[in-house]
Scaffold this motif. Structure first.
Motif, short mmCIF file in Angstrom:
data_model
loop_
_atom_site.label_atom_id
_atom_site.label_comp_id
_atom_site.label_asym_id
_atom_site.label_seq_id
_atom_site.Cartn_x
_atom_site.Cartn_y
_atom_site.Cartn_z
N SER A 223 4.60 -11.78 -3.17
CA SER A 223 3.32 -10.96 -3.30
C SER A 223 3.14 -10.08 -4.35
O SER A 223 3.41 -9.18 -3.93
N TYR A 224 2.47 -10.19 -4.84
CA TYR A 224 2.06 -9.32 -5.90
C TYR A 224 0.13 -8.86 -5.88
O TYR A 224 -0.28 -9.24 -6.12
N PRO B 135 4.97 -6.26 -7.44
CA PRO B 135 4.68 -6.46 -5.74
C PRO B 135 4.43 -5.58 -4.73
O PRO B 135 4.08 -4.09 -5.06
N ALA B 136 3.18 -6.12 -4.23
CA ALA B 136 2.36 -6.11 -3.40
C ALA B 136 2.77 -6.36 -1.95
O ALA B 136 3.90 -7.14 -1.55
N TYR B 137 2.08 -5.20 -0.66
CA TYR B 137 2.18 -5.70 0.75
C TYR B 137 1.19 -6.43 0.64
O TYR B 137 0.01 -6.40 0.40
N VAL B 138 0.97 -7.28 1.99
CA VAL B 138 0.63 -8.87 2.48
C VAL B 138 -0.55 -7.53 3.50
O VAL B 138 0.74 -6.71 4.52
N SER B 139 -1.52 -7.92 3.76
CA SER B 139 -2.82 -6.81 5.21
C SER B 139 -1.55 -7.88 5.75
O SER B 139 -0.85 -8.92 6.29
N TYR B 140 -1.74 -6.95 7.45
CA TYR B 140 -1.19 -8.13 8.17
C TYR B 140 -2.54 -8.48 9.00
O TYR B 140 -1.11 -9.80 9.74
N ASP B 141 -3.22 -8.80 8.94
CA ASP B 141 -4.32 -10.01 9.24
C ASP B 141 -4.81 -10.84 8.74
O ASP B 141 -5.19 -11.79 8.77
N ASP C 94 -5.69 -7.32 -0.61
CA ASP C 94 -3.91 -6.30 -0.34
C ASP C 94 -4.18 -5.93 0.81
O ASP C 94 -5.45 -5.54 2.10
N TYR C 95 -3.44 -5.24 1.01
CA TYR C 95 -2.91 -4.33 2.34
C TYR C 95 -4.56 -3.35 2.96
O TYR C 95 -4.38 -2.92 3.85
N ASP C 96 -4.52 -2.81 1.59
CA ASP C 96 -5.48 -1.70 2.39
C ASP C 96 -6.97 -2.25 1.97
O ASP C 96 -7.77 -1.70 2.23
N LYS C 97 -6.87 -3.19 1.55
CA LYS C 97 -7.91 -4.24 1.49
C LYS C 97 -9.19 -3.52 0.55
O LYS C 97 -10.08 -4.03 0.06
N LYS C 98 -8.94 -3.40 -0.63
CA LYS C 98 -9.09 -2.75 -1.63
C LYS C 98 -9.37 -3.37 -3.21
O LYS C 98 -9.72 -3.23 -3.60
#
Length: 189
Positions: free
Chosen positions: A155-156, A124-130, A77-81
């Motif tokens: 994304s979820y 819904p979730a954010y995708v990681s930029y990378d 996920d976005y914050d990699k947690k």
């Protein structure tokens, strides 16, 4: 001058009271129509048989658009947690209006994940930029022209690590379930 202000205020008060009477009449009419099961609307009525909606083999087809789910991947996920499921899909605008894929997707689908003791709705979730998905995710927020098709993603947030999610398609006219499909996910390498 004070008399004119008083008359003006009295006129506004009378107009507002008469408006309330009209509103309450419309409200009563709406309640009566609801009891009868009829609806009096000013917009164009669409016949039930004119609205075609179906969800089969990962394809949702409506009068306005078509969404074809192509793949599902697990990614950070976005914050990699935690982890998210990223659904890649093609979106075709069959209407005469500009349509935003993300709005159509989120209004048409719900995702759930079966855990040991419960079945959980996924948010819904954010995708990681990378992650490689960020450019595709941006496309989901663009307005698609009539007759055009784009590929994008939704994304979820996953509750736990899993191999599959249940995708439920809902009718755009009455939010009833029109189909469900278990989608297997692959891990992003």
């Amino acid at each position: 001058m004070k008399k004119w202000n008083s008359f003006a205020m009295l006129g506004v008060l009378l107009l507002s009271l008469s408006g309330c009477g009209l509103l309450s009449g419309a409200f009563r009419e709406g309640v009566e129509n609801a009891k009868k099961g009829t609806e009096n609307t000013s917009y164009e009525q669409i016949e039930e048989d004119q609205i075609k909606e179906e969800f089969k083999e990962r394809v949702l087809t409506t009068n306005k658009y078509k969404i074809e789910i192509e793949s599902a991947e697990v990614a950070p996920d976005y914050d990699k947690k935690g982890q998210i499921v990223v659904l890649s899909y093609s979106f075709t605008n069959n209407s005469e209006d500009l349509l935003v894929p993300e709005r159509c997707f989120s209004g048409s689908f719900g995702l759930t994940q079966e855990l040991e003791d419960t079945i959980e709705d996924l948010a819904p979730a954010y995708v990681s930029y990378d992650s490689g998905f960020s450019k595709l995710k941006e496309k989901s927020l663009a307005k698609v022209k009539p007759g055009k098709t784009i590929t994008t993603v939704a994304s979820y947030k996953l509750k736990e690590e899993t191999d599959s999610v249940l995708v439920t398609a809902y009718s755009t006219k009455n939010t009833l379930v029109i189909g469900e499909e278990v989608i297997e996910m692959r891990k992003k390498e």
